[in-house]
Write a protein that holds these residues in place. Sequence first.
Motif, short mmCIF file in Angstrom:
data_model
loop_
_atom_site.label_atom_id
_atom_site.label_comp_id
_atom_site.label_asym_id
_atom_site.label_seq_id
_atom_site.Cartn_x
_atom_site.Cartn_y
_atom_site.Cartn_z
N ALA A 1 49.61 -2.12 -19.27
CA ALA A 1 48.38 -1.42 -19.64
C ALA A 1 47.17 -2.02 -18.93
O ALA A 1 46.28 -1.29 -18.47
CB ALA A 1 48.19 -1.46 -21.15
N HIS A 2 47.13 -3.35 -18.82
CA HIS A 2 46.00 -4.00 -18.16
C HIS A 2 45.92 -3.61 -16.69
O HIS A 2 44.84 -3.28 -16.18
CB HIS A 2 46.12 -5.51 -18.30
N ASP A 3 47.06 -3.65 -16.01
CA ASP A 3 47.05 -3.33 -14.58
C ASP A 3 46.60 -1.89 -14.34
O ASP A 3 45.82 -1.63 -13.42
CB ASP A 3 48.46 -3.54 -14.01
N LYS A 4 47.06 -0.96 -15.19
CA LYS A 4 46.64 0.43 -15.01
C LYS A 4 45.18 0.62 -15.39
O LYS A 4 44.46 1.41 -14.77
CB LYS A 4 47.52 1.35 -15.87
N ALA A 5 44.71 -0.14 -16.39
CA ALA A 5 43.31 -0.03 -16.79
C ALA A 5 42.38 -0.45 -15.66
O ALA A 5 41.27 0.08 -15.52
CB ALA A 5 43.06 -0.87 -18.04
N LEU A 6 42.80 -1.40 -14.85
CA LEU A 6 41.98 -1.82 -13.71
C LEU A 6 41.78 -0.68 -12.72
O LEU A 6 40.78 -0.65 -12.00
CB LEU A 6 42.63 -3.02 -13.00
N ARG A 7 42.72 0.24 -12.67
CA ARG A 7 42.58 1.41 -11.79
C ARG A 7 41.76 2.51 -12.44
O ARG A 7 41.07 3.27 -11.76
CB ARG A 7 43.96 1.97 -11.43
#
Length: 451
Positions: free
Chosen positions: A413-419
Amino acid sequence: MTRSIIAHGLGGSSDLPVPYAFSVIGAAWALTFTFALVAFAWRRPRFDPDNPVRPLPSAVTAGVDSPVTRGIAAVSAVALACWALLAGLCGPQTQANALLGAFYVLLWVGLVVLSLAAGPVWRVISPVRTIYLLLQRITPECLARPRLSYPESWGYRPAALGLFAFVWMELASPNPAAVPWVETWLLVYTVVLLTGAWLCGQRWLSRSDPFGVYSMAVSRLSPLRRDPKTARIGIGNPFDHLLSLPIRPGVVAVLAVLLGSTAFDSFSSSATWRNFADRLAGAIHAVPATVSLTVLRTVGLLVFVAVVATTFSLAARATGGLDRERRHALPGELAHSLIPIVVGYIFAHYLSYLVERGQQAIFALADPFGKGWNLFGLGHLHVAYVLSTHPTVLAVIKVTSVVTGHIVAVIAAHDKALRLLPAGHQLTGQLTMMLVMVSYTFTGLYLLFSA
């Protein structure tokens, strides 16, 4: 179904000698540390579905894609399905019927293991898809082209309804152990899928088959996938693979049904639920106990699924810096982060059920008609209770599965939130989601220990 068939191998808290308080404290520290680490040390997105994989030998891809291999797999699956159905029709009409084990154990739980190990296998071994393809060859004039276009607005919603129909049958229907009920469910499932395929073609099967969508979603956590450029099978980062989950209407509903139903199954085995259900059934004298219990379990199942879908959707949208349309799309964009939680809880909840009840199901298929057969030397074997007799190992596996699933979900979730999230909101926009995932973890552990 009586609980001996549907209990999914979960015992009470006596089977979990690891103290609940220690498990919760450990989970809290693990999730907090993970979130702090990724929040402050992980400033750029690293995962991408287009990242290359480490290719396996070309013979592996050639073998998997071979029409002979796929044909053998498909025909074998049809033969096994027919064998199980014959057992349902002609075998003993008791809990020992082989159809029940094949339906509730090998299909529902075994499909998770197969999909993690080999990818979305249901698209190859689905008996209904195989029947449709055979009918297409026999009557090409009738099935050459779809009569209607599958509505894109439907997405995976029909599959979500199909999955709910399965878990309702398993967890809320008056008598899930009745073989005729299972046969009727399978008949309706087959008719609905074939009718939809006749109208809308194979797209209906890929979007509406509950087991196909189930297998596809779980397979996104598998390290095996195809290289996006060469289509060659290889080993890649599961975090990259997670991002390849198609974002379509109903994808959150599918995962909410899977997670919510598993949680409800744990809760419905607890003393709290049993006492409440008994008191309510005793208080309502005008309605038969079976009917009131079915209604109560149906409502409980709906509540659990709705709570998962609502909390996840609200948490995904609880961010600033985005317009209304982009915020509305966030639950679907982040839905892939639910897959590790679903898989982790399925393993925690169903592992001993699969290993031990699965043996019973296979042995029953070796003697489907109760005639004393001993096909392949399996008919007279006894179940090896390799997990139930080692409660500490089982407890560690269960707790580890839940916590690991949530840690993977936080990272994904964190990695996708950065996008997705604009600068200035990339950390604060994740706080609500983090709180929801922590609550899922604590709730999952509580249900696991109280079941």
